[in-house]
Design a protein around this motif. Structure first.
Motif, PDB file in Angstrom:
ATOM      1  N   HIS A  24      -1.168   8.547   3.744  1.00  0.00           N
ATOM      2  CA  HIS A  24      -2.625   8.418   3.651  1.00  0.00           C
ATOM      3  C   HIS A  24      -3.318   9.723   4.071  1.00  0.00           C
ATOM      4  CE1 HIS A  24      -6.484   6.441   3.588  1.00  0.00           C
ATOM      5  NE2 HIS A  24      -6.733   6.877   4.812  1.00  0.00           N
TER       6      HIS A  24
ATOM      7  N   GLN B 289      -5.309  13.215   1.487  1.00  0.00           N
ATOM      8  CA  GLN B 289      -6.628  13.822   1.653  1.00  0.00           C
ATOM      9  C   GLN B 289      -6.581  15.343   1.732  1.00  0.00           C
ATOM     10  OE1 GLN B 289      -8.968  11.598   4.710  1.00  0.00           O
ATOM     11  NE2 GLN B 289      -7.086  10.394   4.854  1.00  0.00           N
TER      12      GLN B 289
ATOM     13  N   PRO C 201      -4.309   9.883  -8.534  1.00  0.00           N
ATOM     14  CA  PRO C 201      -5.425   8.931  -8.547  1.00  0.00           C
ATOM     15  C   PRO C 201      -5.011   7.537  -9.026  1.00  0.00           C
ATOM     16  CG  PRO C 201      -6.121  11.029  -9.460  1.00  0.00           C
ATOM     17  CD  PRO C 201      -4.655  11.156  -9.192  1.00  0.00           C
TER      18      PRO C 201
ATOM     19  N   GLN D  96      -4.074   6.046  -5.519  1.00  0.00           N
ATOM     20  CA  GLN D  96      -5.399   5.549  -5.143  1.00  0.00           C
ATOM     21  C   GLN D  96      -5.834   4.333  -5.953  1.00  0.00           C
ATOM     22  OE1 GLN D  96      -7.455   9.300  -5.584  1.00  0.00           O
ATOM     23  NE2 GLN D  96      -7.438   9.662  -3.379  1.00  0.00           N
TER      24      GLN D  96
ATOM     25  N   GLU E 213      -6.940   4.118  -8.990  1.00  0.00           N
ATOM     26  CA  GLU E 213      -8.118   4.313  -9.844  1.00  0.00           C
ATOM     27  C   GLU E 213      -7.799   3.838 -11.264  1.00  0.00           C
ATOM     28  OE1 GLU E 213      -9.748   8.264  -9.135  1.00  0.00           O
ATOM     29  OE2 GLU E 213     -10.761   8.182 -11.073  1.00  0.00           O
TER      30      GLU E 213
ATOM     31  N   MET F 251      -7.248  14.368  -6.349  1.00  0.00           N
ATOM     32  CA  MET F 251      -7.248  13.447  -5.214  1.00  0.00           C
ATOM     33  C   MET F 251      -8.544  13.555  -4.407  1.00  0.00           C
ATOM     34  SD  MET F 251      -4.384  11.892  -5.485  1.00  0.00           S
ATOM     35  CE  MET F 251      -4.103  11.084  -3.903  1.00  0.00           C
TER      36      MET F 251
END
Lengths: 221, 259
Positions: free
Chosen positions: B92, B96, B120, B124, B126, B171
């Motif tokens: 995690h 970032q 992504p 994530q 998305e 990202m």
């Protein structure tokens, strides 16, 4: 050279070969499924940085690689029930035994395949936030498995030939059925010749396919 | 523990060993939001190892790295001792921070756009359409929009590195780490990658860059750090470091790299 070959009489018994070939293929596929699943797990365990995962895998792989398959099969069939009370049928014993055996070799193929992928790929996968298993599944294994296809097929051919050991457990695979047929017909030379050809007919397409694949993959990369 | 209220990355007394080889020997650093920090120094001085400790690709064995409010790679156990953090938490934090590698490390069996949307979509969650649209924007921004469907092996090194930058930007990172991003490139391709990096710096991206490109450091860096034998031996604005280095070894290093 006075021997007269009589292949003709085998035509009457061809259904025996079909049935036995089906058993041989069933045992091969069953043990391959066990071998691939367990082999991937063991291969990854052996690459782990945790000793508690690594050492059991090393022990398993080296134990199964350093003892004869025939002994492993007989042991599972006769000794395991005495120790554990688990008695499997002869076909199940053959499938499980060959599965456990091939897992040791397949684990080493998986391990070598994973190690052949550039370390930077794992770095890049981690850098975009992937966990270890996710990176393995999405990034490392797909190209690694492509490289493993030729050794896999090699192992598959080996496994199929090892099913003939099932004859000591009276599994009705190709060798065992052939021997029964010899007892009925007294035609060992014809029957062993046909037996060899049946194996070649099943295995050769896979070897051919593996060579084609290998060529196709080297061209692409 | 906090110093520099707006620092994105804070490092306290960082150490890293490879066996008996003590590669990073106690480094402190705070990178402010929007700052471009360039690390220079002779090869083998620990620059890349230091950078890789920031997102825990190398597991440091002494000191602390903080990314915002997160201690990177470790968590405090019940008895106050540091334990290796859970894989999920480490991932995690890494998500970032964008990272760009010397050898690009694009995924060879995925197209340029697939490389860019992998994080992504997979990490994530998305939606693919949205990720593709943003991915194409990023490829346009780094100037390889027309290579979206090409495989990495079909494009030049400079284009590959720009694709790798787009992959990291996809990202929406809070900081970008660059590990000698132009060292593997043919000289004529270096400029196009540096231009993309300059653009990012101008937009206010927080960047930590390990490089041998002294002109880039001089033009773009807010601060230059000279690393030698596992330590930050000299830190200052580029004008100072390049024109009036305090230490003889910094002067000597600069003399060798700028001919």
């Amino acid at each position: 050279m006075s021997y007269t070959w009589h292949f003709g009489i085998l035509l009457d018994y061809q259904v025996v070969f079909y049935r036995a070939a089906a058993v041989t293929i069933e045992v091969t596929m069953g043990s391959l499924a066990i071998g691939l699943t367990l082999g991937l797990t063991l291969g990854m365990m052996r690459l782990s940085r945790h000793a508690v995962l690594r050492w059991p895998a090393v022990f398993y792989i080296e134990l199964f690689r350093s003892t004869p398959v025939l002994v492993q099969l007989v042991w599972i069939y006769y000794a395991l029930p005495v120790l554990s009370g688990v008695q499997m049928g002869n076909v199940a014993t053959l499938i499980v035994g060959l599965g456990l055996h091939s897992a040791a070799y397949l684990a080493e193929i998986f391990r070598a395949g994973i190690l052949s992928i550039d370390r930077g790929q794992m770095d890049a996968a981690k850098a975009i936030g992937m966990g270890y298993l996710q990176a393995m599944r999405r990034i490392i294994l797909p190209p690694a498995v492509r490289r493993m296809i030729p050794p896999f097929i090699n192992e598959f051919a080996t496994l199929m030939k090892l099913t003939t050991l099932g004859t000591v457990l009276a599994v009705s695979e190709l060798l065992h059925e052939s021997e029964n047929l010899i007892n009925n017909t007294y035609r060992p030379l014809e029957i062993y010749t046909v037996l060899a050809l049946v194996f070649a007919a099943i295995i050769f397409p896979f070897i051919y396919l593996s060579q084609r694949l290998e060529k196709a993959l080297t061209v692409r990369s | 523990m906090k110093n520099g209220a707006d620092a994105v990355i804070r490092v306290h007394g960082l150490h890293k060993h490879f066996g008996s080889n003590h590669v990073v020997r106690g480094v402190d650093l705070a990178v402010e939001r929007g700052e471009v920090l360039v690390i220079i120094g002779p090869s083998g001085s620990g620059k890349s190892t230091f950078l890789r400790c920031l997102n825990f690709l190398e597991e440091y064995d002494g000191g602390e790295v903080w990314f915002g409010d997160n201690l990177v790679g470790y968590r405090r156990g019940a008895n106050g001792k540091l334990l290796r953090d859970r894989e999920r938490n480490i991932a995690h934090v890494r998500a970032q921070m964008g990272m760009v590698f010397q050898s690009f490390n694009l995924f060879p069996y995925k197209t340029v756009l697939e490389n860019v949307i992998e994080g992504p979509v997979i990490v994530q969650g998305e939606p693919v359409d949205q990720a593709r649209a943003f991915g194409l924007d990023l490829l346009r921004k780094v100037g390889i929009h027309d290579k979206a469907d090409a495989y990495p092996s079909r494009i030049s090194g400079g284009q590959q590195q720009r694709a790798a930058i787009a992959r990291a930007l996809a990202m929406r990172p809070k900081a970008m780490l660059f590990d000698e991003p132009t060292s593997a490139l043919d000289p004529e391709l270096v400029g196009e990658v540096l231009d993309v990096m300059k653009g990012l710096a101008a937009e206010g991206m927080t960047m930590v860059v390990v490089t041998h490109e002294m002109n880039f450091a001089r033009e773009v860096a807010d601060r230059v750090v000279m690393m030698d034998e596992g330590l930050f031996v000299e830190t200052g604005p580029p004008a100072e470091i390049f024109s009036a280095p305090r230490l003889p070894r910094t002067a000597e290093f600069l003399r060798r790299v700028i001919h």
